[in-house]
Design a protein around this motif. Sequence first.
Motif, PDB file in Angstrom:
ATOM      1  N   LYS A 107       0.831  -1.210   0.000  1.00 33.85           N
ATOM      2  CA  LYS A 107       0.000   0.000   0.000  1.00 33.85           C
ATOM      3  C   LYS A 107       0.864   1.258   0.000  1.00 33.85           C
ATOM      4  O   LYS A 107       0.551   2.241  -0.672  1.00 33.85           O
ATOM      5  CB  LYS A 107      -0.911  -0.006   1.233  1.00 33.85           C
ATOM      6  CG  LYS A 107      -1.859   1.181   1.325  1.00 33.85           C
ATOM      7  CD  LYS A 107      -2.904   1.148   0.238  1.00 33.85           C
ATOM      8  CE  LYS A 107      -3.916   2.283   0.395  1.00 33.85           C
ATOM      9  NZ  LYS A 107      -4.758   2.128   1.608  1.00 33.85           N
ATOM     10  N   ASN A 108       1.959   1.226   0.749  1.00 32.71           N
ATOM     11  CA  ASN A 108       2.876   2.372   0.803  1.00 32.71           C
ATOM     12  C   ASN A 108       4.312   1.849   0.726  1.00 32.71           C
ATOM     13  O   ASN A 108       4.865   1.394   1.727  1.00 32.71           O
ATOM     14  CB  ASN A 108       2.676   3.173   2.093  1.00 32.71           C
ATOM     15  CG  ASN A 108       3.517   4.444   2.118  1.00 32.71           C
ATOM     16  OD1 ASN A 108       4.618   4.490   1.579  1.00 32.71           O
ATOM     17  ND2 ASN A 108       3.007   5.484   2.749  1.00 32.71           N
ATOM     18  N   PRO A 109       4.930   1.903  -0.451  1.00 32.06           N
ATOM     19  CA  PRO A 109       6.274   1.347  -0.649  1.00 32.06           C
ATOM     20  C   PRO A 109       7.381   2.057   0.128  1.00 32.06           C
ATOM     21  O   PRO A 109       8.516   1.576   0.149  1.00 32.06           O
ATOM     22  CB  PRO A 109       6.495   1.509  -2.164  1.00 32.06           C
ATOM     23  CG  PRO A 109       5.128   1.647  -2.749  1.00 32.06           C
ATOM     24  CD  PRO A 109       4.339   2.385  -1.709  1.00 32.06           C
ATOM     25  N   GLU A 110       7.054   3.193   0.765  1.00 30.36           N
ATOM     26  CA  GLU A 110       8.062   3.929   1.534  1.00 30.36           C
ATOM     27  C   GLU A 110       7.771   3.864   3.036  1.00 30.36           C
ATOM     28  O   GLU A 110       8.169   4.748   3.781  1.00 30.36           O
ATOM     29  CB  GLU A 110       8.099   5.390   1.087  1.00 30.36           C
ATOM     30  CG  GLU A 110       8.502   5.581  -0.362  1.00 30.36           C
ATOM     31  CD  GLU A 110       8.366   7.022  -0.819  1.00 30.36           C
ATOM     32  OE1 GLU A 110       9.395   7.703  -0.952  1.00 30.36           O
ATOM     33  OE2 GLU A 110       7.220   7.467  -1.024  1.00 30.36           O
ATOM     34  N   SER A 111       7.127   2.802   3.466  1.00 38.58           N
ATOM     35  CA  SER A 111       6.717   2.711   4.868  1.00 38.58           C
ATOM     36  C   SER A 111       7.611   1.808   5.708  1.00 38.58           C
ATOM     37  O   SER A 111       7.326   1.581   6.885  1.00 38.58           O
ATOM     38  CB  SER A 111       5.269   2.214   4.959  1.00 38.58           C
ATOM     39  OG  SER A 111       5.153   0.902   4.425  1.00 38.58           O
ATOM     40  N   CYS A 112       8.701   1.301   5.126  1.00 37.25           N
ATOM     41  CA  CYS A 112       9.612   0.459   5.903  1.00 37.25           C
ATOM     42  C   CYS A 112      11.030   0.602   5.367  1.00 37.25           C
ATOM     43  O   CYS A 112      11.237   0.662   4.145  1.00 37.25           O
ATOM     44  CB  CYS A 112       9.180  -1.003   5.850  1.00 37.25           C
ATOM     45  SG  CYS A 112      10.163  -2.096   6.927  1.00 37.25           S
ATOM     46  N   TYR A 113      11.987   0.652   6.286  1.00 31.71           N
ATOM     47  CA  TYR A 113      13.400   0.794   5.935  1.00 31.71           C
ATOM     48  C   TYR A 113      14.204  -0.237   6.718  1.00 31.71           C
ATOM     49  O   TYR A 113      13.841  -0.608   7.840  1.00 31.71           O
ATOM     50  CB  TYR A 113      13.890   2.207   6.259  1.00 31.71           C
ATOM     51  CG  TYR A 113      13.117   3.279   5.518  1.00 31.71           C
ATOM     52  CD1 TYR A 113      13.567   3.781   4.304  1.00 31.71           C
ATOM     53  CD2 TYR A 113      11.914   3.766   6.027  1.00 31.71           C
ATOM     54  CE1 TYR A 113      12.851   4.745   3.615  1.00 31.71           C
ATOM     55  CE2 TYR A 113      11.182   4.731   5.342  1.00 31.71           C
ATOM     56  CZ  TYR A 113      11.659   5.213   4.137  1.00 31.71           C
ATOM     57  OH  TYR A 113      10.943   6.155   3.445  1.00 31.71           O
ATOM     58  N   VAL A 114      15.288  -0.694   6.120  1.00 27.68           N
ATOM     59  CA  VAL A 114      16.083  -1.738   6.764  1.00 27.68           C
ATOM     60  C   VAL A 114      17.570  -1.409   6.692  1.00 27.68           C
ATOM     61  O   VAL A 114      18.023  -0.672   5.813  1.00 27.68           O
ATOM     62  CB  VAL A 114      15.849  -3.116   6.104  1.00 27.68           C
ATOM     63  CG1 VAL A 114      14.415  -3.568   6.301  1.00 27.68           C
ATOM     64  CG2 VAL A 114      16.209  -3.083   4.617  1.00 27.68           C
ATOM     65  N   VAL A 115      18.301  -1.964   7.637  1.00 28.80           N
ATOM     66  CA  VAL A 115      19.762  -1.990   7.574  1.00 28.80           C
ATOM     67  C   VAL A 115      20.157  -3.443   7.361  1.00 28.80           C
ATOM     68  O   VAL A 115      19.643  -4.342   8.039  1.00 28.80           O
ATOM     69  CB  VAL A 115      20.394  -1.447   8.870  1.00 28.80           C
ATOM     70  CG1 VAL A 115      21.894  -1.741   8.912  1.00 28.80           C
ATOM     71  CG2 VAL A 115      20.159   0.052   8.983  1.00 28.80           C
ATOM     72  N   LYS A 116      21.056  -3.661   6.397  1.00 25.37           N
ATOM     73  CA  LYS A 116      21.499  -5.021   6.092  1.00 25.37           C
ATOM     74  C   LYS A 116      22.998  -5.154   6.299  1.00 25.37           C
ATOM     75  O   LYS A 116      23.756  -4.207   6.064  1.00 25.37           O
ATOM     76  CB  LYS A 116      21.155  -5.383   4.643  1.00 25.37           C
ATOM     77  CG  LYS A 116      19.676  -5.543   4.364  1.00 25.37           C
ATOM     78  CD  LYS A 116      19.438  -5.979   2.924  1.00 25.37           C
ATOM     79  CE  LYS A 116      17.962  -6.186   2.631  1.00 25.37           C
ATOM     80  NZ  LYS A 116      17.732  -6.608   1.230  1.00 25.37           N
TER      81      LYS A 116
END
Length: 283
Positions: A107-116
């Motif tokens: 629904k919102n492609p900018e609603s989650c961020y990750v560190v890998k």
Amino acid sequence: MPKLSDRYYTGREAQRKLGITEPALRNLVNQRKIRKVIPPGKQYGVYLKAEIDDYAEKWMAFLTAKEPPKTTFEIAQLSDMDMVYDVALRAIGPTMSAELRRSWLGKNPESCYVVKHDDKVVAFFHLLPLKEECLMDFMAGKIRGWNITADNVETYEEGKPVNCLLIIASEPDLNDTTRMHYVSRLLRGIRQELGKLGRRGVIFSKFYATSETPTGIAMSIHAGMQEYGQRLNKRLTFVLDPETSTSFLLGDYKEGLMEWQKSHKQNRKNRISPANGQTKTPA
């Protein structure tokens, strides 16, 4: 004769030095991380400068620490949600499924961020804009995270105010130093992304968070969030108001939003004819 101000900060000075709110400062005192001293004959407490300065330096060192090699900050992809779920399950406990998180991201492609690290998710940050009723029901404990469907997720649009739920966790099976590196990288990345959203005219009304874990509670406090509402057993609720907060997370956002507001105002002015006050139309 030495002055009290030579060795001590007032409460307001300590807040500015640490970049936190009064409730956050009070929580640090309650946790015995900072001492509050009430001088004889005085009504209000003061804080030893050496302690406040030392705490501020440690917190800044945490925020600016260099990340380990091969660590990347990215906008999360649908394929990352299984790893996000795994980290959340081990760090927080019973939590939202990977499938539900994928529906939010859809629904919102900018609603989650990750560190890998080595292509493995080691920390994540849901910046989840929600409809008002759903968000307030969650904060009041009427519903849980797994009850939040994609229908309640908002999109980021220019000039549209949104309220966001913040959900953050990092890989628990690591030493404290490594975890600090990962969370530091995550928060720096989030600060930059908020700046980008601000420059696009996304208006964040307020940010909300809840936590039952000592790590999550400490992170909310250090981020400048204020505790509010009634505690539900061990579950604490927090809010962050961009208009009044001095949180380090919001620095880039405030600058970006100001740039957008100036540009938006200028564009509106340019569309109005100075001669007759009529809106210009293309030839």
